[in-house]
Design an enzyme around this catalytic site. Structure first.
Site, PDB file in Angstrom:
ATOM      1  N   ASP A  14      -2.686  -7.109  -7.917  1.00  0.00           N
ATOM      2  CA  ASP A  14      -1.847  -6.561  -6.849  1.00  0.00           C
ATOM      3  C   ASP A  14      -2.694  -6.076  -5.671  1.00  0.00           C
ATOM      4  OD1 ASP A  14       0.499  -5.099  -5.630  1.00  0.00           O
ATOM      5  OD2 ASP A  14       1.326  -5.728  -7.552  1.00  0.00           O
ATOM      6  N   SER A  64       4.984  -6.078  -2.936  1.00  0.00           N
ATOM      7  CA  SER A  64       5.017  -6.392  -4.369  1.00  0.00           C
ATOM      8  C   SER A  64       6.380  -6.891  -4.829  1.00  0.00           C
ATOM      9  CB  SER A  64       4.631  -5.161  -5.186  1.00  0.00           C
ATOM     10  OG  SER A  64       3.345  -4.730  -4.806  1.00  0.00           O
ATOM     11  N   HIS A 407      -3.666   1.775  -1.037  1.00  0.00           N
ATOM     12  CA  HIS A 407      -2.725   2.626  -0.293  1.00  0.00           C
ATOM     13  C   HIS A 407      -3.283   4.015   0.019  1.00  0.00           C
ATOM     14  CE1 HIS A 407       0.775   0.183   0.153  1.00  0.00           C
ATOM     15  NE2 HIS A 407       0.959  -0.003  -1.144  1.00  0.00           N
ATOM     16  N   HIS A 445       0.093 -10.040  -2.617  1.00  0.00           N
ATOM     17  CA  HIS A 445      -0.076  -9.767  -1.179  1.00  0.00           C
ATOM     18  C   HIS A 445      -1.436  -9.108  -1.004  1.00  0.00           C
ATOM     19  CE1 HIS A 445       0.474  -5.490  -1.968  1.00  0.00           C
ATOM     20  NE2 HIS A 445       1.499  -5.825  -2.726  1.00  0.00           N
TER      21      HIS A 445
END
Length: 514
Positions: A14, A64, A407, A445
């Site tokens: 991810d 996601s 993030h 992504h």
């Protein structure tokens, strides 16, 4: 006796994109000997996980939820962002019967229309253009009391970027002649998805009782005060904004509460706190009888009106494997468990026949840069065990590290996150080789490959639109160029010698040489 199976594993890393620019690129700077070796030895390519290739607007970064829906369904699925933006552009939004009923019922009862959602141009969970359309529609239909409860982003957008949006909405309400921003709170609290109810309760109290840690006379003043307290958008403490007469704004009986997030996973918890009679996540001081509208369906067991119900996806990869009596395993940590199950299955909660699921708890830390390896070792232990059991035809696994640590904007932690995943992949490939299995390694992504926003110099905490890697660890083969996420399911079925269902409009992009 059980037949030994040679599993085909799909490893989704991810938030692991490919970027030419190596500056603050955690994927590039991480020491990843396993992936380096696999890339040198096996067929590999770059595929698209963003924009029109996944049913999003052109240039929109992937995410996601969208990634897993496209991978699992084997077709481009037009996303809620695109669908709702189109409805607004076409004028259809203003005739949506669910939205109209909620507004009109509130007006008839002399009650208020409350609109809540992530006030952001990020386009991942919501879009501020949709929220604006909702405010305009409410006033157009005659609502005199329109209150906006703004959840602030700073995660799919730069960490301190909420102020222009808030200023825009204050101007909008002036232009409309009624309405106001009634509260501010960071998404960290309002949009938790990990059962941290102490966070959600702060958003609930703010909206239902007008109780915040802070008060402000305007949204702009509220965000400026938060920055003075050194709170980025995502972490802004609950801030109540009374009306011009100084009255506290709170949710009351007969009010409408319209939730403008279109993505389900971070909308579920707070929604349940508003509408479930048997809710027990935290003690609610008040439970007003309201008309609640979800913009899209957040979960089958949430009984509330839905403005845009989803259309069924049939013959997804999971369903196809079930129909052919093949076995499958879905495995991830808490943070991405919904993605390898619910989203991968096209929005279906129930497992298919022959589908097992393993959930590994994500670590209980405030932010994942504090533990960048997350629960990857335990996840890998369980995955290796599943491979060695030879009971699965297909295994779908998601490693959340690149995204969840990406993030946080912490470059050094993101490097460590990538390194942790790399060592896990080594163990998985070794286990697969022992049982004659194969794997595809890809991502949904980008994120960790860009940790600084070059234009602002701030940490880059959002996803990217970069291409993502695809490595086929298996037989001698070639990978076609120009692939996208929706090609993965047809490719997997073809590698297994299975027919691809007609509904899958993706193509098989791996050609075996033998």
């Amino acid at each position: 006796m059980m037949t030994r199976k040679r599993p085909l594993a799909l490893l989704i890393l991810d938030g692991w994109g490919y970027r030419e620019n190596t500056q603050k690129n955690a994927v590039f700077h991480a020491n990843t000997p396993v992936l380096d070796q696999l890339t040198a030895k096996y067929p590999n390519s770059l595929i698209s996980g963003s924009g029109i290739d996944v049913g999003l607007p052109d240039g929109q970064m992937g995410n996601s939820e969208v990634g897993h829906i496209n991978i699992g369904s084997g077709r481009i699925v037009y996303q809620e962002l695109t669908r709702i933006s189109k409805a607004i552009d076409d004028g259809e939004f203003d005739t949506n019967p669910t939205l109209i009923k909620a507004i009109d019922d509130a007006i008839k009862a002399d009650a208020a229309v409350h609109i809540m959602g992530l006030l952001s141009p990020g386009g991942v969970h919501s879009h501020q253009d949709h929220i604006e359309a909702m405010c305009r529609l409410s006033v157009k239909r005659g609502a005199k009391k329109v209150y906006l409860h703004a959840f602030l982003d700073g995660r799919d957008t730069p960490p301190r970027s909420a102020k222009p949006g808030l200023a825009h909405f204050e101007e909008l309400f002036k232009t409309l002649g009624t309405g106001q921003v009634a509260s501010l709170i960071g998404r960290y609290y309002a949009m938790d998805r990990d059962n941290r109810w102490d966070r959600v309760s702060q958003a609930y109290e703010l909206i239902t009782e007008g109780k915040g840690l802070h008060q402000a006379t305007s949204a702009v003043e509220g965000i400026e005060a938060a920055y003075t307290r050194d709170e980025n958008d995502e972490f802004v403490g609950s801030t109540a904004i009374p009306d011009a007469q100084g009255n506290i704004i709170k949710l009351e009986d007969n009010d409408a509460l319209i939730f403008m997030n279109f993505r389900a996973d971070r909308a579920r918890q707070i929604t349940r706190s508003f509408i479930n009679a048997d809710f027990d996540g935290f003690k609610r001081a008040v439970t007003p009888k309201i008309n609640f509208v979800m913009l899209t369906e957040y979960a089958a067991d949430i009984k509330a009106a839905i403005a845009y119900p989803s259309s069924d996806l049939v013959n997804t990869l999971g369903e196809t494997l079930q129909n052919r009596d093949l076995t499958q395993l879905r495995i991830s940590e808490t943070e991405k468990y919904a993605h390898v199950t619910f989203f991968f299955n096209g929005g279906k909660e129930e497992p298919f026949k022959g589908e097992d699921r393993i959930l590994v708890q994500s670590p209980k830390v405030a932010t994942y840069d504090l533990q960048p390896e997350m629960s990857s070792v335990e996840l890998t232990d369980k995955l290796v065990e599943a491979i060695e059991s030879t009971q699965y035809d297909v295994i779908i696994c998601n490693y959340p590290n690149g995204d969840m640590v990406g993030h946080t904007g912490n470059f050094d932690a993101a490097v460590k996150a990538c390194e942790a995943v790399d060592s896990c992949i080594g163990r998985i490939v070794e286990a697969l080789e022992k049982v004659g299995g194969e794997c595809l390694i890809t991502a949904d992504h980008g994120n960790a490959e860009q940790m600084t926003d070059e234009s602002t110099g701030q940490a880059h905490t959002a996803h990217t639109s970069e291409l993502v890697p695809l490595i086929y660890v298996g037989r001698d083969a070639e990978i076609e160029k120009g692939g996208r996420l929706s090609d993965l399911a047809p490719t997997m079925l073809t590698l297994m010698g299975q027919e691809v269902p007609a509904e899958m409009t993706g193509r098989s992009i791996i050609q075996l040489k033998e």
